[in-house]
Design a protein around this motif. Structure first.
Motif, PDB file in Angstrom:
ATOM      1  N   GLU A  96       0.857  -1.185   0.000  1.00  0.00           N
ATOM      2  CA  GLU A  96       0.000   0.000   0.000  1.00  0.00           C
ATOM      3  C   GLU A  96       0.894   1.237   0.000  1.00  0.00           C
ATOM      4  O   GLU A  96       2.043   1.179   0.441  1.00  0.00           O
ATOM      5  N   ILE A  98       2.216   2.967  -2.573  1.00  0.00           N
ATOM      6  CA  ILE A  98       3.232   3.142  -3.613  1.00  0.00           C
ATOM      7  C   ILE A  98       2.906   4.447  -4.350  1.00  0.00           C
ATOM      8  O   ILE A  98       1.751   4.675  -4.722  1.00  0.00           O
ATOM      9  N   ALA A 100       1.901   6.967  -7.025  1.00  0.00           N
ATOM     10  CA  ALA A 100       1.055   6.634  -8.179  1.00  0.00           C
ATOM     11  C   ALA A 100       1.848   6.590  -9.491  1.00  0.00           C
ATOM     12  O   ALA A 100       1.567   5.763 -10.358  1.00  0.00           O
ATOM     13  N   MET A 104       2.044   3.493 -12.211  1.00  0.00           N
ATOM     14  CA  MET A 104       1.827   3.563 -13.667  1.00  0.00           C
ATOM     15  C   MET A 104       3.010   2.942 -14.422  1.00  0.00           C
ATOM     16  O   MET A 104       2.823   2.274 -15.430  1.00  0.00           O
ATOM     17  N   PRO A 183      -6.453   3.589  -6.573  1.00  0.00           N
ATOM     18  CA  PRO A 183      -7.193   4.064  -7.757  1.00  0.00           C
ATOM     19  C   PRO A 183      -6.702   3.394  -9.049  1.00  0.00           C
ATOM     20  O   PRO A 183      -7.490   3.130  -9.935  1.00  0.00           O
ATOM     21  N   ILE A 184      -5.392   3.146  -9.150  1.00  0.00           N
ATOM     22  CA  ILE A 184      -4.860   2.496 -10.355  1.00  0.00           C
ATOM     23  C   ILE A 184      -4.409   1.095  -9.972  1.00  0.00           C
ATOM     24  O   ILE A 184      -3.496   0.926  -9.157  1.00  0.00           O
ATOM     25  N   ILE A 185      -5.079   0.090 -10.523  1.00  0.00           N
ATOM     26  CA  ILE A 185      -4.763  -1.308 -10.216  1.00  0.00           C
ATOM     27  C   ILE A 185      -4.649  -2.098 -11.510  1.00  0.00           C
ATOM     28  O   ILE A 185      -5.203  -1.715 -12.542  1.00  0.00           O
ATOM     29  N   GLY A 186      -3.920  -3.220 -11.425  1.00  0.00           N
ATOM     30  CA  GLY A 186      -3.617  -3.992 -12.624  1.00  0.00           C
ATOM     31  C   GLY A 186      -4.771  -4.834 -13.118  1.00  0.00           C
ATOM     32  O   GLY A 186      -4.882  -5.104 -14.315  1.00  0.00           O
ATOM     33  N   THR A 187      -5.600  -5.307 -12.203  1.00  0.00           N
ATOM     34  CA  THR A 187      -6.758  -6.114 -12.578  1.00  0.00           C
ATOM     35  C   THR A 187      -7.968  -5.480 -11.911  1.00  0.00           C
ATOM     36  O   THR A 187      -8.043  -5.406 -10.688  1.00  0.00           O
ATOM     37  N   THR A 188      -8.906  -4.994 -12.727  1.00  0.00           N
ATOM     38  CA  THR A 188     -10.049  -4.263 -12.173  1.00  0.00           C
ATOM     39  C   THR A 188     -11.152  -5.235 -11.766  1.00  0.00           C
ATOM     40  O   THR A 188     -11.122  -6.423 -12.105  1.00  0.00           O
ATOM     41  N   GLU A 191     -12.501  -6.843 -14.832  1.00  0.00           N
ATOM     42  CA  GLU A 191     -11.661  -7.912 -15.391  1.00  0.00           C
ATOM     43  C   GLU A 191     -11.744  -9.177 -14.531  1.00  0.00           C
ATOM     44  O   GLU A 191     -11.782 -10.291 -15.054  1.00  0.00           O
TER      45      GLU A 191
END
Lengths: 292, 384
Positions: A96, A98, A100, A104, A183-188, A191
């Motif tokens: 947690e 990291i 932003a 990216m 807010p930005i994640i690799g697998t939503t 998905e």
């Protein structure tokens, strides 16, 4: 991809306090942990596992499918690059906070190397009765049992609660998919829903969302065309706007990401939405009966 | 974290972007002196980390030091968007030939940066979108490669930019570089002005710093405007805890943001109101004692609900902290527990032994009991 018992797991940061605690739990549960990474302890053995200087070195000595990161925020980007470039098919990032822009860059590295990233800020993945990767108490049979319900959650604690409520009411889980609270994640959420929709062992899906962003609205778009029953709980109805509710992603700002928008979108897509987590089992039973 | 305009512009200027000459003033006298030093017609602008300052009457033109003094006297002390105005930015007036909009922001959908540009600047983004949804150009940037000159030029293709397309493209490149250098979540220039004498100037700037980057942006962060906090919120923040004071009477202590929100939702569902958001999940799970001390500092609390569903956060460690703090503080209000997950057997046994009551097996039963105790009657199912 769904985590299976056959997937070989490499633990980055295996020698730390949390890395040690959870890796021991994963091995005890039957997860195929093949090694760990800590550049300062390379060449040693920890929990009976070989410790490597990097994921790249591990890939040569002990091939792995999945990298699991117990790495502090400032070092997370480099560890993720290492795992992606070493050919990880799946990278589970628990970290947690990291920055932003680093997240990216991690996502770009995942795309460039064909690595699916789960997280950051996820509690991980559990396939009850088979394996797990992360910081969820998979080994507690009061909470997780094998079964046919897929659970998707932005929050580890709430995903744990939902699994507990399901288990208490006789519903086991096929997969518990922690997507992460950033807010930005690799697998939503969407998905993860597609993955569970395609999984033969998953009969129905529980979506555990929260305020902020548009993950639930996007998932609703997909759910509208899905044959499998889906139910949801969205946390944050009582949260005041403009305040970050713990997770960086959980904030209602400028009228976007609020509870009513998510509930409306999910219900319009045929997803039953529970007022409280304890309502999930009866909504699920009704949907499963209707589908039968 | 958000920034006032003058702080954001100082950072832009340090990154090499063109901003108007300006001086910060805290009094009508200082505003008059600033106008004199700038030596021509000026703008007097209320400083607050919020938009819509112009609509609220917080931005005035002044033709002389005397007019600047009068404008400052009117604006200082106003409240705009909940912020009391204590500072002004006095800037040179720029002769505007055209106004554009541009921004760079983190985009969750593409998981990378996005650059926005519109040739219709100077109004609110929502108004622009309503006026002409097609007018906003949008480029997804590969963060590994950066914004290329070709991408910037392509973004502007076909737009009427008073013959300054090359200079605007350079500005976009500079803005993107600044966004990266400042770890911005959002860097927005509205308006971006073309002047009558052929210059490009950033007339206003909104900068939001990614909170997770505050440590490595320590110098910039010092000039930011942290969200206002209550005394208890400040104490919690200093202790590394996420605490938000609310106006209800049921205190909430849970682990994890999602579980804490769900607990607050359940309290409202059963007819009560939460007194706070406070979570001790993640690395904070050893801080239960500090957390409880802060939580009980809120005088409107009538009952406490402790909801642990431990994964990473071990419930035995959290329960030990709560029990220790409870015995030390002896707060004289009823407390209700529900505990599941990692370490639950030890945690439940500890609460039973030390506080003399058994945690509820079902979360709803614990919530109903806590709400009932807080409102002095039976908890109700909320009306749908």
């Amino acid at each position: 991809m769904i985590l299976r018992k056959s997937h070989r797991i490499l633990v980055q940061g295996v020698t730390g306090k949390q890395g040690t605690f959870w890796t021991r739990a994963m091995i005890g549960y039957g997860a195929a942990v093949v090694g760990g990474v800590n550049p300062r302890k390379a060449g040693t053995v920890h929990l009976g596992l070989p410790v490597y200087a990097s994921a790249a070195e591990a890939a040569r000595e002990a091939p792995f499918d999945v990298a699991l990161m117990f790495i502090p925020p400032a070092m997370a980007k480099d560890a993720a690059f290492d795992a992606c470039e070493a050919g990880a098919r799946l990278l589970v990032c628990l970290t947690e906070h990291i920055p932003a822009h680093d997240v990216m860059e991690m996502m770009a590295a995942g795309r460039a190397n064909g690595t699916r990233i789960v997280g950051p800020n996820t509690a991980g993945l559990v396939t009850p009765g088979e394996t797990f990767a992360g910081i969820l108490p998979a080994f507690n049979p009061q909470v997780f049992r094998p079964g046919g319900i897929g659970v998707i959650s932005r929050s580890g604690s709430l995903g744990t609660l939902l699994s507990l409520v399901l288990t208490q009411n006789g519903f086991g889980q096929s997969v518990v998919y922690g997507v992460g609270g950033d807010p930005i994640i690799g697998t939503t959420t969407r998905e993860a829903l597609e993955i569970l929709d395609a999984d033969a062992r998953t009969e129905a899906v529980v979506i555990c969302g929260e305020i902020g962003g548009s993950a639930e609205e996007d998932a609703a778009d997909y759910a509208a065309g899905m044959a499998k029953p889906a139910v949801a709980f969205v946390a944050g109805r009582a949260a005041p706007p403009g305040k970050k509710m713990g997770h960086a992603g959980a904030i209602v700002s400028g009228g976007k990401g609020d509870y009513q928008s998510k509930r409306k979108a999910l219900e319009a897509a045929g997803v039953a939405v529970a007022d409280v987590p304890s309502d999930i089992p009866k909504l699920l039973s009704a949907r499963l009966r209707a589908a039968a | 974290m958000n920034f006032e305009e003058h702080a954001a512009k100082a950072l832009l200027k340090a990154c090499g972007l063109p901003v108007p000459d300006g001086i910060v003033a805290g009094s009508p006298e200082a505003a008059a002196d600033a106008a004199r030093a700038l030596g021509g017609p000026c703008v007097v602008k209320a400083q607050a980390p919020t938009g819509k300052r112009g609509k609220a009457g917080g931005i005035r033109l002044a033709g002389s030091p005397e007019e600047a003094r009068a404008a400052a006297a009117d604006i200082l002390g106003m409240t705009i968007g909940g912020h009391r105005i204590e500072r002004l930015l006095v800037e040179e007036q720029v002769p505007i030939a055209a106004e554009f909009y541009t921004a760079v922001l983190n985009d969750p959908a593409s998981r990378g940066p996005v650059v926005l540009f519109s040739a219709m600047g100077g109004m609110e983004v929502e108004e622009m979108a309503a006026a002409d949804p097609e007018a906003m150009r949008r480029i997804e940037v590969d963060v590994a490669a950066g914004l290329t000159a070709g991408q910037a030029a392509a973004t502007l293709e076909g737009l009427d930019l008073n013959g300054q397309a090359g200079a605007v493209a350079d500005l976009l490149a500079g803005l993107y570089a600044s966004y990266r250098a400042l770890d911005a979540e959002l860097l927005e220039i509205n308006p971006l002005a073309l002047t009558g004498d052929g210059r490009i100037v950033c007339l206003d700037c909104k900068y939001t710093l990614d909170d997770a980057s505050a440590a490595r942006q320590a110098v910039a962060a010092q000039t930011g405007s942290p969200d206002p906090m209550t005394a208890l919120e400040a104490e919690a923040h200093a202790a590394g805890l996420k605490y938000i004071e609310l106006d209800g009477s049921v205190g909430v202590l849970a682990n994890g943001a999602g579980l804490t929100m769900a607990t607050m939702d359940a309290i409202e569902h059963f007819g009560g109101r939460p007194a706070n958001f406070l979570e001790i999940g993640g690395e904070a799970y050893t801080k239960a004692e500090t957390a409880l001390t802060i939580l009980l500092g809120n005088p409107s609390i009538r009952s406490l609900l402790v909801n642990f569903c431990g994964a990473f956060a071990r419930t035995d460690v959290m329960a030990e902290g709560v029990v220790r703090a409870w015995q030390k503080l002896d707060p004289g209000i009823p407390v209700f527990f529900t505990i599941h997950g990692t370490g639950e057997d030890e945690a439940i046994a500890l609460v039973e032994r030390e506080l003399g009551h058994r945690p509820f097996d079902l979360m709803d039963d614990a919530v109903r009991a806590a709400v009932g105790a807080a409102i002095g009657g039976a908890a109700q199912e909320a009306a749908p």
